[in-house]
Design a protein around this motif. Structure first.
Motif, mmCIF file in Angstrom:
data_model
loop_
_atom_site.group_PDB
_atom_site.id
_atom_site.type_symbol
_atom_site.label_atom_id
_atom_site.label_comp_id
_atom_site.label_asym_id
_atom_site.label_seq_id
_atom_site.Cartn_x
_atom_site.Cartn_y
_atom_site.Cartn_z
ATOM 1 N N SER A 105 3.021 7.278 2.681
ATOM 2 C CA SER A 105 3.710 6.115 2.091
ATOM 3 C C SER A 105 4.805 5.608 3.009
ATOM 4 O O SER A 105 4.912 4.399 3.266
ATOM 5 C CB SER A 105 4.321 6.486 0.741
ATOM 6 N N ILE A 106 5.620 6.527 3.496
ATOM 7 C CA ILE A 106 6.720 6.132 4.385
ATOM 8 C C ILE A 106 6.186 5.512 5.665
ATOM 9 O O ILE A 106 6.711 4.494 6.132
ATOM 10 C CB ILE A 106 7.639 7.340 4.671
ATOM 11 N N LEU A 107 5.147 6.089 6.226
ATOM 12 C CA LEU A 107 4.560 5.530 7.448
ATOM 13 C C LEU A 107 4.073 4.099 7.220
ATOM 14 O O LEU A 107 4.326 3.206 8.036
ATOM 15 C CB LEU A 107 3.418 6.414 7.941
ATOM 16 N N GLY A 120 0.818 -1.211 0.000
ATOM 17 C CA GLY A 120 0.000 0.000 0.000
ATOM 18 C C GLY A 120 0.849 1.255 0.000
ATOM 19 O O GLY A 120 0.558 2.223 -0.718
ATOM 20 N N GLY A 121 1.912 1.252 0.793
ATOM 21 C CA GLY A 121 2.806 2.403 0.828
ATOM 22 C C GLY A 121 3.514 2.623 -0.490
ATOM 23 O O GLY A 121 3.624 3.753 -0.973
ATOM 24 N N VAL A 122 3.976 1.543 -1.101
ATOM 25 C CA VAL A 122 4.641 1.647 -2.406
ATOM 26 C C VAL A 122 3.646 2.124 -3.463
ATOM 27 O O VAL A 122 3.933 3.039 -4.236
ATOM 28 C CB VAL A 122 5.276 0.296 -2.805
ATOM 29 N N ILE A 181 -3.279 7.235 11.152
ATOM 30 C CA ILE A 181 -2.502 8.428 10.787
ATOM 31 C C ILE A 181 -2.275 8.484 9.275
ATOM 32 O O ILE A 181 -2.434 9.546 8.659
ATOM 33 C CB ILE A 181 -1.169 8.465 11.560
ATOM 34 N N ALA A 182 -1.922 7.354 8.669
ATOM 35 C CA ALA A 182 -1.717 7.324 7.213
ATOM 36 C C ALA A 182 -3.007 7.705 6.488
ATOM 37 O O ALA A 182 -2.973 8.472 5.517
ATOM 38 C CB ALA A 182 -1.234 5.945 6.772
ATOM 39 N N GLY A 183 -4.123 7.190 6.956
ATOM 40 C CA GLY A 183 -5.407 7.538 6.344
ATOM 41 C C GLY A 183 -5.719 9.010 6.461
ATOM 42 O O GLY A 183 -6.196 9.642 5.507
ATOM 43 N N LEU A 184 -5.445 9.602 7.618
ATOM 44 C CA LEU A 184 -5.670 11.041 7.809
ATOM 45 C C LEU A 184 -4.750 11.862 6.911
ATOM 46 O O LEU A 184 -5.176 12.868 6.346
ATOM 47 C CB LEU A 184 -5.468 11.415 9.273
#
Length: 122
Positions: A65-67, A45-47, A111-114
């Protein structure tokens, strides 16, 4: 010649206590494998978020992405620790420890979603 516990990896887990019911050991193994699948999904998902180059605020997209990728990298390590803690507890007929991963992944994904939501709104 040593006992079978001396030849099993990791010895730090298997040298304690007695053999638990194999069903519980196999369930513990399925749990770590599920966490590893979760780690793969987080990394993918991040990639994908970064490689697809969606029309999102670039710094926020990169941060999300990094998170996700870092969480995906850390997950198998923490899953291994959780597997060992649970296996040792079962061998000692002790209460099972709480999950280390569930709250960490819940916070990271939130956090990534936000970050993605804010990036989409900007």
């Amino acid at each position: 010649m040593g006992s079978s516990a001396d030849r099993r990896f990791p010895a730090a887990v298997y040298r304690h206590g007695g053999e638990p019911d194999p069903r519980f050991t196999l369930a513990n193994e399925r749990t770590i494998l599920a966490w590893i699948r979760t780690a793969l999904a987080l990394i993918a998902g991040g990639v994908a978020l970064e490689v697809l180059g969606l029309d999102l605020h670039p710094q926020l997209r990169l941060a999300a992405s990094i998170l996700l990728i870092v969480t995906g990298i850390v997950t198998p390590v923490v899953a291994w620790i959780g597997w060992a803690r649970s296996e040792r507890a079962m061998r000692l007929a002790a209460p099972l420890p709480g999950s280390l991963l569930a709250p960490v992944i819940a916070v990271a994904v939130t956090i990534a979603g936000l970050l993605v939501l804010i990036a989409a709104l900007l």
